[in-house]
Design an enzyme around this catalytic site. Structure first.
Site, PDB file in Angstrom:
ATOM      1  N   LYS A 126      42.475  70.794  42.252  1.00 40.36           N
ATOM      2  CA  LYS A 126      42.260  69.640  43.084  1.00 40.36           C
ATOM      3  C   LYS A 126      43.183  68.484  42.911  1.00 40.36           C
ATOM      4  O   LYS A 126      43.336  67.635  43.681  1.00 40.36           O
ATOM      5  CB  LYS A 126      40.705  69.285  43.193  1.00 40.36           C
ATOM      6  CG  LYS A 126      39.752  70.168  43.735  1.00 40.36           C
ATOM      7  CD  LYS A 126      38.450  69.856  43.718  1.00 40.36           C
ATOM      8  CE  LYS A 126      37.306  70.578  44.518  1.00 40.36           C
ATOM      9  NZ  LYS A 126      37.100  71.899  43.513  1.00 40.36           N
ATOM     10  N   SER A 152      34.285  66.901  42.510  1.00 41.51           N
ATOM     11  CA  SER A 152      34.928  68.092  42.842  1.00 41.51           C
ATOM     12  C   SER A 152      34.280  68.802  44.032  1.00 41.51           C
ATOM     13  O   SER A 152      33.946  69.985  43.856  1.00 41.51           O
ATOM     14  CB  SER A 152      34.863  68.926  41.532  1.00 41.51           C
ATOM     15  OG  SER A 152      35.597  69.949  41.643  1.00 41.51           O
ATOM     16  N   SER A 191      38.887  74.220  39.733  1.00 42.08           N
ATOM     17  CA  SER A 191      39.094  72.851  40.325  1.00 42.08           C
ATOM     18  C   SER A 191      40.209  72.065  39.786  1.00 42.08           C
ATOM     19  O   SER A 191      40.317  70.997  40.386  1.00 42.08           O
ATOM     20  CB  SER A 191      37.892  72.492  40.387  1.00 42.08           C
ATOM     21  OG  SER A 191      36.888  72.951  41.241  1.00 42.08           O
TER      22      SER A 191
END
Length: 427
Positions: free
Chosen positions: A65, A304, A62
């Site tokens: 992101k 997230s 993640s």
């Protein structure tokens, strides 16, 4: 890990001390078989304070992101709002009735039950009292690929919510399971939102006090509903269990939430819920503007949120290719790479297939993550919103229960997959 550090290290002695402490940390026995890539630079000068194989492309999880968030803010601007359009065959009659109500999704990834209530309340203010026919949900702004093929088997977990241009609650819902007072009786099960689309099959039992807990949730699909099967045992006297799970059909789920909120606002719906493209003859009745992208970014990065990530990617594809072309991962990733390249990043070092980092096929060197942080940090256009969206150590988001010793000193994006962990941000 990638980090842009505040200029607290001013001397070579200080830099040497930082390097030695980080070297000791990365020499932990648990990391001896790991591939480690790390980079720490001075936030103002860009001087490298610590480096460990920073140009090796690794699975970012993640941490990806960070790139998705920066690209989306650059593409749309932090004040952008995704719009959901409401249409009807014509204006409401004198009694506030229409023959049908059409909802055209605009890719807003943050339409919650509360916002669907606000939309329904807006329609009541405009005079709507009854829908004689169906609620028609149009989510054709995006393609029909709900799960990225590189994710493997989709699961029932909330973080695997299917991607759609028309949604509610990030494609997820809440389940609470509470033990009955008498062992042998079925536990009490509650859904939020409580809608007919989610049907319960309670096959669980309350066990004796102190017995093992074995509650499991599975899903069965019907034509216009999802049956949530609760099985196993929960001990008497135990605390209620809480679960977040994803739906399989985001547009139908959104329609069920909207119907609930229309009825809560005194607007009756006589027909059913169906999926179809809005007819060209329909007249626009109301434009519902969602929260700003700056606010979306905070929800996205702090928590997230995978659903928001993939929605933003597909929306970038629509923006790049035009509304006549449906949003897809292929078009969205191409648009995202173009935005990152325009910001000055060398995208030849990237391999991106999704926006959330769920895929193990993504590859990103940490040097590029640090470069992205520095670009966003000095950007008047997107910097404030991006920085405020990062989790704060020991305070909120995915860092709420981590890095207690760094309270007030770290803002960073986390990343976690099986066999992968990372942290990217500012210290």
């Amino acid at each position: 890990a990638g980090c842009a550090a505040a200029p607290a290290v001013e001397t070579d002695t200080g830099a040497d001390d930082l390097r030695s402490r980080l070297d000791r940390s990365l020499a932990a026995p648990a990391l001896q078989e790991a591939h480690i890539s790390a980079l720490v630079v001075d936030r103002e000068t860009g001087k490298e304070l610590f480096t460990r194989d920073p140009d090796r492309p690794l699975v970012p999880a993640s941490n990806l992101k960070v790139l998705t968030g920066i690209a989306a803010l650059a593409a749309f601007g932090p004040a952008h709002r995704f719009s959901t359009e409401v249409l009807a065959p014509g204006e409401p009659s004198e009694d506030g009735e229409v023959d049908a109500l059409f909802i055209r999704g605009g890719g807003d990834p943050t339409l919650t039950s509360e916002q669907w209530w606000r939309l329904a309340a807006d329609l009541r203010l405009r005079g709507l009292r009854r829908v004689r026919g169906d609620l028609v949900m149009d989510d054709t702004l995006f393609d029909s690929e709900r799960y990225h093929p590189s994710w493997g088997n989709d699961t029932f977990r909330a973080y695997h919510a299917p991607v759609g241009a028309l949604s509610a609650n990030y494609g997820a819902f809440f389940v609470a399971v509470e033990a009955a007072s008498v062992p042998g009786d079925p536990p009490r099960v509650r859904f939020d939102p409580s809608i007919p689309y989610l049907r319960l099959a309670n096959r669980a039992r309350t066990g004796a006090a102190g017995s093992a807990e074995s509650i499991q949730l599975t899903r069965e699909l019907g034509d216009d509903f999802e049956r949530i099967v609760v099985a196993g045992s929960i001990p008497a006297g135990s605390e209620p269990l809480e679960f977040w799970r994803s739906v399989a059909r985001p547009a139908r789920y959104a329609g069920a939430v909207l119907r609930m909120q229309l009825e809560a606002n005194g607007i009756a719906v006589e027909g059913g819920i169906r999926l179809a493209k809005v007819p060209e003859t329909a007249a626009s009745f109301h434009q519902f503007e969602g929260i700003s992208l700056g606010e979306v970014s905070r929800l996205f990065l702090k928590n997230s949120n995978n659903f928001i990530a993939e929605s933003l990617v597909k929306s970038m594809g629509v923006r790049s290719a035009g509304a006549a072309t449906r949003g897809s991962w292929e078009r969205g990733i191409s648009a995202q790479l173009a935005e990152l390249e325009a910001l000055g990043l060398d995208t030849t070092r990237l391999r991106l297939v999704d926006g959330s980092g769920l895929s193990y096929e993504n590859r990103v060197p940490v040097r590029l993550l640090v470069e992205a942080l520095r670009i966003a940090d000095v950007s008047f256009e997107i910097g404030p919103e991006f920085g405020a969206a990062l989790p704060i150590a020991a305070s909120d988001g995915t860092l709420e229960r981590r890095a207690g010793a760094a309270l007030g000193r770290v803002r960073a994006k986390t990343g976690l997959l099986t066999r992968v962990t990372g942290l990217t941000g500012f210290a």
